[in-house]
Design a protein around this motif. Sequence first.
Motif, PDB file in Angstrom:
ATOM      1  N   VAL A  49       0.839  -1.199   0.000  1.00 51.54           N
ATOM      2  CA  VAL A  49       0.000   0.000   0.000  1.00 51.54           C
ATOM      3  C   VAL A  49       0.876   1.250   0.000  1.00 51.54           C
ATOM      4  N   GLU A  50       1.882   1.274   0.859  1.00 49.76           N
ATOM      5  CA  GLU A  50       2.763   2.439   0.930  1.00 49.76           C
ATOM      6  C   GLU A  50       3.541   2.639  -0.368  1.00 49.76           C
ATOM      7  N   MET A  51       3.986   1.537  -1.000  1.00 45.55           N
ATOM      8  CA  MET A  51       4.696   1.648  -2.270  1.00 45.55           C
ATOM      9  C   MET A  51       3.780   2.251  -3.345  1.00 45.55           C
ATOM     10  N   LEU A  52       2.551   1.752  -3.438  1.00 41.34           N
ATOM     11  CA  LEU A  52       1.621   2.253  -4.450  1.00 41.34           C
ATOM     12  C   LEU A  52       1.229   3.704  -4.174  1.00 41.34           C
ATOM     13  N   VAL A  63      -7.826   8.081  -0.838  1.00 33.15           N
ATOM     14  CA  VAL A  63      -8.314   6.703  -0.833  1.00 33.15           C
ATOM     15  C   VAL A  63      -7.843   6.019   0.444  1.00 33.15           C
ATOM     16  N   GLN A  64      -8.787   5.472   1.182  1.00 38.44           N
ATOM     17  CA  GLN A  64      -8.481   4.742   2.412  1.00 38.44           C
ATOM     18  C   GLN A  64      -8.421   3.258   2.091  1.00 38.44           C
ATOM     19  N   ILE A  65      -7.304   2.628   2.418  1.00 42.21           N
ATOM     20  CA  ILE A  65      -7.143   1.191   2.203  1.00 42.21           C
ATOM     21  C   ILE A  65      -7.034   0.554   3.578  1.00 42.21           C
ATOM     22  N   GLY A  66      -8.007  -0.300   3.885  1.00 38.74           N
ATOM     23  CA  GLY A  66      -8.059  -0.910   5.208  1.00 38.74           C
ATOM     24  C   GLY A  66      -8.169  -2.411   5.139  1.00 38.74           C
ATOM     25  N   PHE A  67      -8.168  -3.014   6.323  1.00 39.68           N
ATOM     26  CA  PHE A  67      -8.207  -4.471   6.439  1.00 39.68           C
ATOM     27  C   PHE A  67      -9.347  -4.874   7.351  1.00 39.68           C
ATOM     28  N   GLN A  68      -9.931  -5.999   7.017  1.00 35.45           N
ATOM     29  CA  GLN A  68     -11.021  -6.552   7.799  1.00 35.45           C
ATOM     30  C   GLN A  68     -10.812  -8.063   7.846  1.00 35.45           C
ATOM     31  N   THR A  69     -11.273  -8.700   8.881  1.00 38.56           N
ATOM     32  CA  THR A  69     -11.040 -10.135   9.028  1.00 38.56           C
ATOM     33  C   THR A  69     -11.755 -10.942   7.956  1.00 38.56           C
ATOM     34  N   ALA A  70     -13.029 -10.669   7.737  1.00 38.89           N
ATOM     35  CA  ALA A  70     -13.820 -11.459   6.788  1.00 38.89           C
ATOM     36  C   ALA A  70     -14.727 -10.536   5.976  1.00 38.89           C
ATOM     37  N   HIS A 119      -0.230  -9.430  -4.212  1.00 39.95           N
ATOM     38  CA  HIS A 119      -1.023  -9.517  -5.443  1.00 39.95           C
ATOM     39  C   HIS A 119      -2.449  -9.003  -5.209  1.00 39.95           C
ATOM     40  N   CYS A 120      -3.060  -9.396  -4.095  1.00 40.14           N
ATOM     41  CA  CYS A 120      -4.429  -8.965  -3.803  1.00 40.14           C
ATOM     42  C   CYS A 120      -4.507  -7.454  -3.598  1.00 40.14           C
ATOM     43  N   VAL A 121      -3.531  -6.896  -2.903  1.00 40.10           N
ATOM     44  CA  VAL A 121      -3.499  -5.436  -2.713  1.00 40.10           C
ATOM     45  C   VAL A 121      -3.370  -4.756  -4.074  1.00 40.10           C
ATOM     46  N   TYR A 122      -2.453  -5.248  -4.860  1.00 37.57           N
ATOM     47  CA  TYR A 122      -2.196  -4.654  -6.171  1.00 37.57           C
ATOM     48  C   TYR A 122      -3.430  -4.748  -7.069  1.00 37.57           C
ATOM     49  N   ARG A 123      -4.085  -5.931  -7.106  1.00 38.45           N
ATOM     50  CA  ARG A 123      -5.292  -6.101  -7.937  1.00 38.45           C
ATOM     51  C   ARG A 123      -6.411  -5.167  -7.488  1.00 38.45           C
ATOM     52  N   SER A 124      -6.560  -4.997  -6.177  1.00 39.56           N
ATOM     53  CA  SER A 124      -7.634  -4.136  -5.691  1.00 39.56           C
ATOM     54  C   SER A 124      -7.391  -2.679  -6.093  1.00 39.56           C
ATOM     55  N   VAL A 125      -6.140  -2.229  -6.008  1.00 36.80           N
ATOM     56  CA  VAL A 125      -5.824  -0.848  -6.409  1.00 36.80           C
ATOM     57  C   VAL A 125      -6.008  -0.692  -7.923  1.00 36.80           C
ATOM     58  N   CYS A 126      -5.573  -1.680  -8.691  1.00 32.58           N
ATOM     59  CA  CYS A 126      -5.771  -1.618 -10.149  1.00 32.58           C
ATOM     60  C   CYS A 126      -7.247  -1.517 -10.493  1.00 32.58           C
ATOM     61  N   GLU A 127      -8.058  -2.339  -9.837  1.00 33.37           N
ATOM     62  CA  GLU A 127      -9.492  -2.297 -10.111  1.00 33.37           C
ATOM     63  C   GLU A 127     -10.093  -0.964  -9.678  1.00 33.37           C
ATOM     64  N   TYR A 128      -9.675  -0.440  -8.538  1.00 34.25           N
ATOM     65  CA  TYR A 128     -10.176   0.845  -8.079  1.00 34.25           C
ATOM     66  C   TYR A 128      -9.874   1.948  -9.088  1.00 34.25           C
ATOM     67  N   LEU A 129      -8.661   1.926  -9.632  1.00 31.49           N
ATOM     68  CA  LEU A 129      -8.254   2.961 -10.591  1.00 31.49           C
ATOM     69  C   LEU A 129      -8.743   2.672 -12.006  1.00 31.49           C
ATOM     70  N   GLY A 130      -9.311   1.476 -12.238  1.00 27.96           N
ATOM     71  CA  GLY A 130      -9.808   1.122 -13.562  1.00 27.96           C
ATOM     72  C   GLY A 130      -8.692   0.844 -14.553  1.00 27.96           C
TER      73      GLY A 130
END
Length: 144
Positions: A49-52, A63-70, A119-130
Motif C-alpha cells: 500500500v505504501e509503495m503504491l 483513498v483509504q485502504i483498510g483491512f477486515q477479518t472477513a 497480489h491482492c493489494v495490487y489487484r484491488s488498487v488496479c481495479e479501483y483505478l480502472g
Amino acid sequence: MSGRQPHSDRRAAARRHGRRPIRSSITGPGLPDPGSRFARFEADARGVVEMLQALFPEELEGVQIGFQTAPSGTGESQFPLLYSIDRASQTIILYRMPIQRARGLHIDDDEHRRYFVEHCVYRSVCEYLGKEPWELLPGRFDHY
C-alpha cells in the motif's frame, strides 16, 4: 532415608506431570505476538500500500485502504471474497482471512503467501483505478 522425595518436590512433579514450566513468547503476555498471522498480513499488505501510494500520490489521494477479518457483503469487486471497493466513500477493504487461507498456490510457503497478499493489494488498487496491472506498472510483469 528411604529414597522418597520430600513432600514439596512430589507435589511440584505431580503438578507439572514431568513437563517443563509453561513459557510465554519473548514479547510476554502483555504485548501482541509479532509473528502472528494478523501482524504478518498487515505488515505485508501495508508495504505494498505504501509503495503504491508513493508511486501514485495523485490517483490514490484520499483513498483509504483498510483491512477486515472477513467479507461483510458491502462494496463490490471482481473478487468479492478477497477485497471490496467503494468508490463513493473512496475505500478499499482487503479481507485477511480469505486471502491468508487461499488455496492453489503452486508452492505453499511463507514467500508465496506473502506474494499472494501483495497480489491482492495490487489487484484491488488496479481495479479501483480502472487499470490493468501492466498499465499501472509497465515493465513490472515482463518476466511472466
